[in-house]
Motif scaffolding. Structure first.
Motif, short mmCIF file in Angstrom:
data_model
loop_
_atom_site.label_atom_id
_atom_site.label_comp_id
_atom_site.label_asym_id
_atom_site.label_seq_id
_atom_site.Cartn_x
_atom_site.Cartn_y
_atom_site.Cartn_z
N PRO A 222 0.80 -1.23 0.00
CA PRO A 222 0.00 0.00 0.00
C PRO A 222 0.83 1.29 0.00
N LEU A 223 2.13 1.18 0.31
CA LEU A 223 2.96 2.37 0.42
C LEU A 223 4.28 2.21 -0.35
N THR A 224 4.74 3.29 -0.94
CA THR A 224 6.09 3.32 -1.50
C THR A 224 7.00 3.90 -0.43
N ALA A 225 8.27 3.56 -0.51
CA ALA A 225 9.21 3.98 0.52
C ALA A 225 10.49 4.53 -0.08
N GLU A 226 11.01 5.54 0.59
CA GLU A 226 12.36 6.01 0.32
C GLU A 226 13.06 6.07 1.66
N VAL A 227 14.23 5.47 1.73
CA VAL A 227 15.02 5.47 2.95
C VAL A 227 16.36 6.09 2.61
N VAL A 228 16.77 7.02 3.45
CA VAL A 228 18.10 7.62 3.29
C VAL A 228 18.84 7.34 4.58
N ILE A 229 19.94 6.59 4.46
CA ILE A 229 20.77 6.30 5.63
C ILE A 229 22.21 6.65 5.28
N SER A 230 22.78 7.47 6.10
CA SER A 230 24.17 7.93 5.90
C SER A 230 24.37 8.48 4.50
N GLY A 231 23.36 9.17 3.97
CA GLY A 231 23.46 9.78 2.65
C GLY A 231 23.13 8.88 1.48
N GLU A 232 22.94 7.58 1.72
CA GLU A 232 22.58 6.65 0.65
C GLU A 232 21.06 6.55 0.54
N ALA A 233 20.52 6.78 -0.66
CA ALA A 233 19.08 6.71 -0.89
C ALA A 233 18.69 5.34 -1.41
N LEU A 234 17.69 4.74 -0.78
CA LEU A 234 17.19 3.41 -1.15
C LEU A 234 15.69 3.52 -1.41
#
Length: 166
Positions: free
Chosen positions: A132-144
């Motif tokens: 139901p949801l799209t996700a963007e994760v940014v950890i230590s400057g890396e976008a996933l």
């Protein structure tokens, strides 16, 4: 012109000051504007939903290429990935704007972690399940980029999105 604006502003303030406030007893409203508290009941916490997902509940976020995941459980967020160390962080309240919710925190290792969930159907590219949801994760400057859903829903459906028989 300035003098006219200043006189108008003073006059408007004077009119506002002249209005007589109505005592709470006259309106029937409790003093202080608050509803009377009931000793027998506690108010239920507000639930914020996004794409049928309770943002205060357990949420699973995942992505492929590379494989990674963020789990929301209670007051903790945990990030893990293939060949990456697991990192945990305190779970703040999300900032919700329209169909997007954003969590911004810092892991125990001192790395910034931002999770952005948007109400939009998502496919992980590896299964037939739609999330139901799209996700963007940014950890230590890396976008996933990936997908998300409630952990209960994820655990109750198979990779085709069909209910799991128990």
């Amino acid at each position: 012109m300035r003098l006219i604006l200043a006189v108008s502003a003073v006059a408007a303030l004077g009119l506002v000051a002249c209005e007589m406030p109505v005592a709470p007893a006259e309106t029937g409203a409790p003093v202080g504007g608050d509803a009377p508290a009931s000793a027998d009941s506690d108010p239920a916490p507000a639930t914020t939903m996004l794409g049928d997902v309770d943002l205060g509940g357990d949420i699973s976020v995942l992505g492929t290429e590379p494989f990674w995941a963020v789990g929301f459980e209670g007051e903790v967020m945990s990030y893990s990935g293939l060949d990456r160390p697991e990192q945990t962080a305190p779970r703040p309240e999300p900032v919700v704007a329209g169909t997007t919710a954003t969590w911004t925190t810092t892991t125990e290792a001192g790395n910034p972690l931002v999770v952005i969930l948007t109400e939009a159907v998502c496919s992980d590219g590896m299964s037939d399940r739609t999330y139901p949801l799209t996700a963007e994760v940014v950890i230590s400057g890396e976008a996933l980029n990936g997908c998300a859903g409630s952990t209960a829903w994820m655990n109750s459906t198979d990779e085709n999105g069909n209910p799991v028989s128990g």
